[in-house]
Motif scaffolding. Structure first.
Motif, PDB file in Angstrom:
ATOM      1  N   GLU A 219       8.890   1.932   5.731  1.00  0.00           N
ATOM      2  CA  GLU A 219       9.203   1.794   4.306  1.00  0.00           C
ATOM      3  C   GLU A 219       9.830   3.081   3.766  1.00  0.00           C
ATOM      4  OE1 GLU A 219       6.059  -0.930   2.065  1.00  0.00           O
ATOM      5  OE2 GLU A 219       5.085   0.401   3.517  1.00  0.00           O
ATOM      6  N   GLY A 220       9.523   4.202   4.425  1.00  0.00           N
ATOM      7  CA  GLY A 220      10.155   5.471   4.060  1.00  0.00           C
ATOM      8  C   GLY A 220       9.478   6.236   2.947  1.00  0.00           C
ATOM      9  N   THR A 221       8.573   5.588   2.221  1.00  0.00           N
ATOM     10  CA  THR A 221       7.857   6.256   1.125  1.00  0.00           C
ATOM     11  C   THR A 221       6.585   5.488   0.832  1.00  0.00           C
ATOM     12  OG1 THR A 221       8.101   7.152  -1.118  1.00  0.00           O
ATOM     13  CG2 THR A 221       8.975   4.946  -0.732  1.00  0.00           C
ATOM     14  N   ARG A 222       5.697   6.096   0.066  1.00  0.00           N
ATOM     15  CA  ARG A 222       4.454   5.419  -0.294  1.00  0.00           C
ATOM     16  C   ARG A 222       4.741   4.256  -1.232  1.00  0.00           C
ATOM     17  NH1 ARG A 222       0.789  10.753  -1.799  1.00  0.00           N
ATOM     18  NH2 ARG A 222       1.115  11.859   0.170  1.00  0.00           N
ATOM     19  N   ASN A 223       3.961   3.190  -1.064  1.00  0.00           N
ATOM     20  CA  ASN A 223       4.208   1.988  -1.856  1.00  0.00           C
ATOM     21  C   ASN A 223       2.889   1.280  -2.116  1.00  0.00           C
ATOM     22  OD1 ASN A 223       5.156  -0.551  -2.859  1.00  0.00           O
ATOM     23  ND2 ASN A 223       5.134  -1.341  -0.774  1.00  0.00           N
ATOM     24  N   GLN A 224       2.528   1.150  -3.384  1.00  0.00           N
ATOM     25  CA  GLN A 224       1.297   0.447  -3.740  1.00  0.00           C
ATOM     26  C   GLN A 224       1.583  -0.660  -4.739  1.00  0.00           C
ATOM     27  OE1 GLN A 224      -1.864   2.924  -5.293  1.00  0.00           O
ATOM     28  NE2 GLN A 224      -3.425   1.411  -4.823  1.00  0.00           N
ATOM     29  N   LYS A 225       2.668  -1.400  -4.465  1.00  0.00           N
ATOM     30  CA  LYS A 225       3.089  -2.450  -5.383  1.00  0.00           C
ATOM     31  C   LYS A 225       2.562  -3.829  -4.987  1.00  0.00           C
ATOM     32  CE  LYS A 225       7.292   0.007  -6.771  1.00  0.00           C
ATOM     33  NZ  LYS A 225       8.759  -0.012  -6.829  1.00  0.00           N
ATOM     34  N   GLY A 226       1.700  -3.864  -3.962  1.00  0.00           N
ATOM     35  CA  GLY A 226       1.127  -5.143  -3.566  1.00  0.00           C
ATOM     36  C   GLY A 226       1.991  -5.945  -2.628  1.00  0.00           C
ATOM     37  N   ASP A 227       3.025  -5.332  -2.065  1.00  0.00           N
ATOM     38  CA  ASP A 227       3.905  -5.992  -1.102  1.00  0.00           C
ATOM     39  C   ASP A 227       4.569  -4.897  -0.277  1.00  0.00           C
ATOM     40  OD1 ASP A 227       5.343  -7.917   0.276  1.00  0.00           O
ATOM     41  OD2 ASP A 227       5.926  -8.997  -1.536  1.00  0.00           O
ATOM     42  N   LEU A 228       5.334  -5.287   0.734  1.00  0.00           N
ATOM     43  CA  LEU A 228       6.041  -4.300   1.544  1.00  0.00           C
ATOM     44  C   LEU A 228       7.422  -4.026   0.964  1.00  0.00           C
ATOM     45  CD1 LEU A 228       5.288  -5.295   5.262  1.00  0.00           C
ATOM     46  CD2 LEU A 228       3.892  -4.009   3.655  1.00  0.00           C
ATOM     47  N   LEU A 229       7.833  -2.773   0.992  1.00  0.00           N
ATOM     48  CA  LEU A 229       9.207  -2.423   0.641  1.00  0.00           C
ATOM     49  C   LEU A 229      10.118  -2.785   1.806  1.00  0.00           C
ATOM     50  CD1 LEU A 229       8.758   1.159  -0.906  1.00  0.00           C
ATOM     51  CD2 LEU A 229       9.134  -0.989  -2.138  1.00  0.00           C
ATOM     52  N   PRO A 230      11.415  -2.992   1.541  1.00  0.00           N
ATOM     53  CA  PRO A 230      12.363  -3.199   2.643  1.00  0.00           C
ATOM     54  C   PRO A 230      12.295  -2.045   3.633  1.00  0.00           C
ATOM     55  CG  PRO A 230      13.388  -3.681   0.535  1.00  0.00           C
ATOM     56  CD  PRO A 230      12.061  -3.066   0.214  1.00  0.00           C
ATOM     57  N   PHE A 231      12.436  -2.360   4.925  1.00  0.00           N
ATOM     58  CA  PHE A 231      12.345  -1.346   5.979  1.00  0.00           C
ATOM     59  C   PHE A 231      13.657  -0.597   6.154  1.00  0.00           C
ATOM     60  CE2 PHE A 231       8.797  -3.518   8.679  1.00  0.00           C
ATOM     61  CZ  PHE A 231       7.887  -3.216   7.680  1.00  0.00           C
ATOM     62  N   LYS A 232      13.549   0.694   6.359  1.00  0.00           N
ATOM     63  CA  LYS A 232      14.703   1.496   6.772  1.00  0.00           C
ATOM     64  C   LYS A 232      14.857   1.354   8.281  1.00  0.00           C
ATOM     65  CE  LYS A 232      14.174   4.673   2.885  1.00  0.00           C
ATOM     66  NZ  LYS A 232      15.293   4.066   2.150  1.00  0.00           N
ATOM     67  N   LYS A 233      16.032   1.674   8.792  1.00  0.00           N
ATOM     68  CA  LYS A 233      16.359   1.320  10.171  1.00  0.00           C
ATOM     69  C   LYS A 233      15.990   2.381  11.223  1.00  0.00           C
ATOM     70  CE  LYS A 233      18.446  -2.463   8.753  1.00  0.00           C
ATOM     71  NZ  LYS A 233      19.907  -2.575   8.732  1.00  0.00           N
ATOM     72  N   GLY A 234      15.607   3.596  10.783  1.00  0.00           N
ATOM     73  CA  GLY A 234      15.421   4.692  11.724  1.00  0.00           C
ATOM     74  C   GLY A 234      14.490   4.394  12.877  1.00  0.00           C
ATOM     75  N   ALA A 235      13.329   3.809  12.585  1.00  0.00           N
ATOM     76  CA  ALA A 235      12.340   3.531  13.633  1.00  0.00           C
ATOM     77  C   ALA A 235      12.884   2.561  14.675  1.00  0.00           C
ATOM     78  CB  ALA A 235      11.070   2.966  13.004  1.00  0.00           C
ATOM     79  N   PHE A 236      13.734   1.653  14.235  1.00  0.00           N
ATOM     80  CA  PHE A 236      14.247   0.621  15.137  1.00  0.00           C
ATOM     81  C   PHE A 236      15.393   1.152  15.993  1.00  0.00           C
ATOM     82  CE2 PHE A 236      12.411  -1.070  11.261  1.00  0.00           C
ATOM     83  CZ  PHE A 236      11.370  -1.816  11.795  1.00  0.00           C
ATOM     84  N   HIS A 237      16.214   2.020  15.398  1.00  0.00           N
ATOM     85  CA  HIS A 237      17.205   2.742  16.203  1.00  0.00           C
ATOM     86  C   HIS A 237      16.503   3.554  17.283  1.00  0.00           C
ATOM     87  CE1 HIS A 237      21.107   2.041  14.313  1.00  0.00           C
ATOM     88  NE2 HIS A 237      20.542   2.145  13.115  1.00  0.00           N
ATOM     89  N   LEU A 238      15.425   4.229  16.895  1.00  0.00           N
ATOM     90  CA  LEU A 238      14.672   5.082  17.814  1.00  0.00           C
ATOM     91  C   LEU A 238      14.120   4.264  18.981  1.00  0.00           C
ATOM     92  CD1 LEU A 238      12.026   7.699  16.615  1.00  0.00           C
ATOM     93  CD2 LEU A 238      11.695   6.360  18.677  1.00  0.00           C
TER      94      LEU A 238
END
Length: 271
Positions: A171-190
């Motif tokens: 997600e790239g940052t902290r998120n407490q909105k009760g759902d997941l933020l869109p994923f950034k691609k870095g982990a998947f490239h890795l």
């Protein structure tokens, strides 16, 4: 006189802890930060003596020293799917990210020879920053995309060369909105570059005991669900988006399930 003064202070603290949720919130937050920094003071010389400096093996020391902190905060963890971490060789763990409390859950399940990727600012967080550096944590500058990509590329090479595991918050940052933020691609490239599997780990929502805006921090239970690994062998850079979307879908479904939430519309991955 000193004893009477101390007794008065303890009495006032007790009343505030029992009657003021806002005071409890700030008290627990302060205690958590201060105690983690104090633990780091103890762990730093142990890590230096044990491994001679920066080494991923120091994460064993950090894991051991942090695991009891949950009791002071009134937290407990329910964990399922631990067998999915019994995978030989390197892999990439991805998980959702709600607050600094995630560290406590991480230490509950952190496998051997595993470290994490964290924001560069953490490196300057006093004794905590020093112990993170000693534990081999990979620091990334989120404000500079080119630097972040280079770090991820280097991390992929390190995964292969040193046979380590990496924990990433897509997600790239902290998120407490009760759902997941869109994923950034870095982990998947890795993961694709290193051709290693991805193991998703999902933390249930903290909203039933921890609400930052409302200044609430009560006792509570956090569910950690470790999902089956997702293979990346044979995948190329062209498959990054579909891999990110697949991972997002299964993690969001698990998050809503263990958090007792109703599915809502939300985007998958981002660039």
């Amino acid at each position: 006189m000193d004893a009477l003064w101390m007794l008065s202070v303890l009495l006032v603290l007790s009343v505030l802890l029992l009657t003021s949720s806002t005071f409890v919130f700030y008290f627990k937050k302060f205690f958590y930060v201060a105690y983690m920094m104090a633990l780091a003071v103890i762990a730093i010389p142990i890590c230096i003596l044990k491994c001679g400096g920066r080494d991923i093996e120091n994460m064993r020391v950090i894991r051991f020293m942090v695991r009891h902190v949950k009791y002071f905060l009134g937290l407990r963890f329910e964990i399922s799917g631990l067998q999915h971490l019994q995978t030989d060789g390197p892999y990439v763990i991805i998980s959702n990210h709600q607050s600094s409390l995630d560290v406590l859950g991480m230490m509950e399940v952190l496998p051997d020879r595993c470290t994490t990727i964290a924001k560069k600012e953490l490196m300057w967080a006093g004794t905590v920053g020093m112990i993170c550096w000693l534990g081999g944590i990979v620091f990334i500058n989120r404000k500079k995309t080119s630097d972040a990509k280079n770090v991820m590329c280097d991390a992929a090479n390190k995964v292969l060369a040193d046979k380590i595991r990496l924990w990433v918050f897509p997600e790239g940052t902290r998120n407490q909105k009760g759902d997941l933020l869109p994923f950034k691609k870095g982990a998947f490239h890795l993961a694709i570059q290193a051709q290693v599997p991805i193991i998703p780990i999902v933390f249930s929502s903290y909203n039933n005991f921890y609400k930052r805006k409302e200044r609430e921090f009560n006792s509570g239970t956090i569910t950690l669900k470790i999902l089956p690994k997702i293979e990346t062998k044979g995948l190329t850079a062209d498959d990054v988006t579909s891999l990110a979307d697949q991972s997002y879908g299964i993690m969001r479904s698990a998050f809503l399930e263990i958090s007792g939430k109703t599915p809502q519309s939300n985007g998958p991955s981002s660039h």
